[in-house]
Design an enzyme around this catalytic site. Sequence first.
Site, short mmCIF file in Angstrom:
data_model
loop_
_atom_site.label_atom_id
_atom_site.label_comp_id
_atom_site.label_asym_id
_atom_site.label_seq_id
_atom_site.Cartn_x
_atom_site.Cartn_y
_atom_site.Cartn_z
N TRP A 513 0.81 -1.22 0.00
CA TRP A 513 0.00 0.00 0.00
C TRP A 513 0.85 1.27 0.00
O TRP A 513 0.43 2.30 0.52
CB TRP A 513 -0.97 0.01 1.19
CG TRP A 513 -1.88 -1.17 1.21
CD1 TRP A 513 -2.95 -1.41 0.39
CD2 TRP A 513 -1.79 -2.30 2.09
NE1 TRP A 513 -3.53 -2.62 0.71
CE2 TRP A 513 -2.85 -3.19 1.75
CE3 TRP A 513 -0.94 -2.66 3.13
CZ2 TRP A 513 -3.05 -4.39 2.40
CZ3 TRP A 513 -1.15 -3.86 3.78
CH2 TRP A 513 -2.19 -4.71 3.43
N HIS A 514 2.01 1.21 -0.60
CA HIS A 514 2.90 2.38 -0.65
C HIS A 514 3.02 2.92 -2.08
O HIS A 514 4.06 3.41 -2.47
CB HIS A 514 4.28 2.04 -0.09
CG HIS A 514 4.27 1.68 1.35
ND1 HIS A 514 5.37 1.15 2.00
CD2 HIS A 514 3.29 1.78 2.29
CE1 HIS A 514 5.05 0.91 3.28
NE2 HIS A 514 3.80 1.29 3.47
N TYR A 515 1.96 2.83 -2.86
CA TYR A 515 2.04 3.31 -4.23
C TYR A 515 2.11 4.83 -4.27
O TYR A 515 1.66 5.53 -3.37
CB TYR A 515 0.86 2.79 -5.06
CG TYR A 515 -0.52 3.04 -4.47
CD1 TYR A 515 -1.20 4.21 -4.75
CD2 TYR A 515 -1.13 2.09 -3.66
CE1 TYR A 515 -2.45 4.44 -4.23
CE2 TYR A 515 -2.39 2.31 -3.13
CZ TYR A 515 -3.05 3.49 -3.41
OH TYR A 515 -4.30 3.72 -2.89
#
Length: 583
Positions: A513-515
């Site tokens: 979830w670090h896009y």
Amino acid sequence: MDVWWLRLILLPTTLALFFLSPQHCSSQKVPNYTFMRSATTASNISYYDYIVIGGGTAGCPLAATLSQNYRVLLLERGGSPYGNPNITNLAAFGAALSDTSPTSPAQRFISEDGVINSRARVLGGGSCLNAGFYTRAGPNYIREAGWDGRAVNEAYRWVEKKVAFEPKVQQWQSAVRDGLLEVGVVPNNGFTYDHIYGTKVGGTIFDQNGYRHTSADLLQYANPSRITVLLHASVHRILFRTKGGSRPKAQGVVFRDALGRKHRAYLRRGPRNEIIVSAGALGSPQLLMLSGIGPERQLRAHNINVTLDQPLVGQGMSDNPMNAVFIPSPVPVEVSLIEVVGITKFGTYIEAASGENFAGGTSPRDFGMFSPKIGQFSTVPPKQRSPEALKKAIEMMDTLDHAAFRGGFILEKIMGPISTGHMELRTLNPNDNPSVTFNYFKEPRDLQRCVQGLRTIEKVIDSKPFAPFRYVNMPVPVLLNMTANSPVNLLPRHSNSSLSLEQFCRDTVMTIWHYHGGCQVGRVVDSDYKVLGVDALRVIDGSTFNYSPGTNPQATVMMLGRYMGVKILKERLAFDADGMGRV
């Protein structure tokens, strides 16, 4: 149902441990935000000095800071995080991610790569959904970003007074920490927010009572007489003014409330008033395109009037790939989220999490985002993906001995990454997910880092400190095979993925979830985050990043909101001092 197939769905269930905690949390004190209300109460037309689009990880500290001197409107498409135990309580972590209802604070999307992902739809943004790890960016990152080091540190400290805490490290996390040190990820840096080589205990946004503190808490700094926060306010486009061929200038926004009614908010007259987009790595480039700023060919294909042909909007999209190995434990372990990290010199971050009862969420039938209710049947033939089969799978999980879920996992996330992709519009509705491709491991260096990270994980599993938490009859190849056979994404499996670490990386890739990317500095915005080619418009959030900062970006995204808010105020003060103040 065959036992072997049940075992396949057990592993990704355990990978959803983030929401599983037996501890109890007393009720959290909700801030009295007199300035926060539903967008249904908004005027048809209103005027402000600053309009901030997106009340997420960056938008909340930014709006709070600007409100010290100016009238600010903060528009958030989701609702409030307060009063929702799926957000605020550690005991319910993951429940929000597994909720696919239209009112969920997490909006599920699946990238074109076949990896299940999520975007925030709540005041506080991703800080309401994540595993809570808090760590700063490294000095090199800060220098390359061109930020002022002293101002950055002040902004971090401003954030940390409200949302950051030291975790209480227990046996599983201690074993991973000591294992990392034994295998050479040194030195031992103890507890620190700083991003430095070696092994450390980082911060967390969960306090000692298990309450999540989010970016929304930073609105406690706001001037209540100068800020308005509208919830369930979905911005459909930014309005521009052009005169005689001059540069487009942002002048207002069109948004809809929960009933679908249209509202307009405009900037008050003044040379320094601005609209600031903080809608996230998907939302910000998406909104620019919907407002006519983007690749001309794509805009015309959707019949969008072109304000500015900007082919780099939506480009440079990246997501840090995560690969995890589950380790069943012969002894009970504590429930822990990410607390310890090994920061290697070859560009991989090693982290871990654990849980004694992986079936112990807020409901015995809730198994997180890797649940059979959501993603587990991804590789099962559609005809076999029936409601009856789903019901039976859940019932069988409910009857399993809790010991079957005991253990935890060690994961690796690669630095960067180097691989990039792109985003494209699907519809004209800002609430619909765009199409996004991240191209995981397209660059060989990313794949090499993944392999090196997995080799480090193998050594940690075999280390002496970790020995109490593994079965002697389950060597590392068996653990890898368990993960490789689990449907954690929509990608096809290969028979050799447990033998080839390269194939294992590709087959078991998940998001952490670090896009980021899509509105990058030097491509879409300048070093002051002003959108190139137009006036009175900035983008301030993770969409401007070329690389993900630190081991977890949330601290830096919150810092950036504060940092840029302070910078804007100082620039305005200097502007007013020159006798060129507001009209």
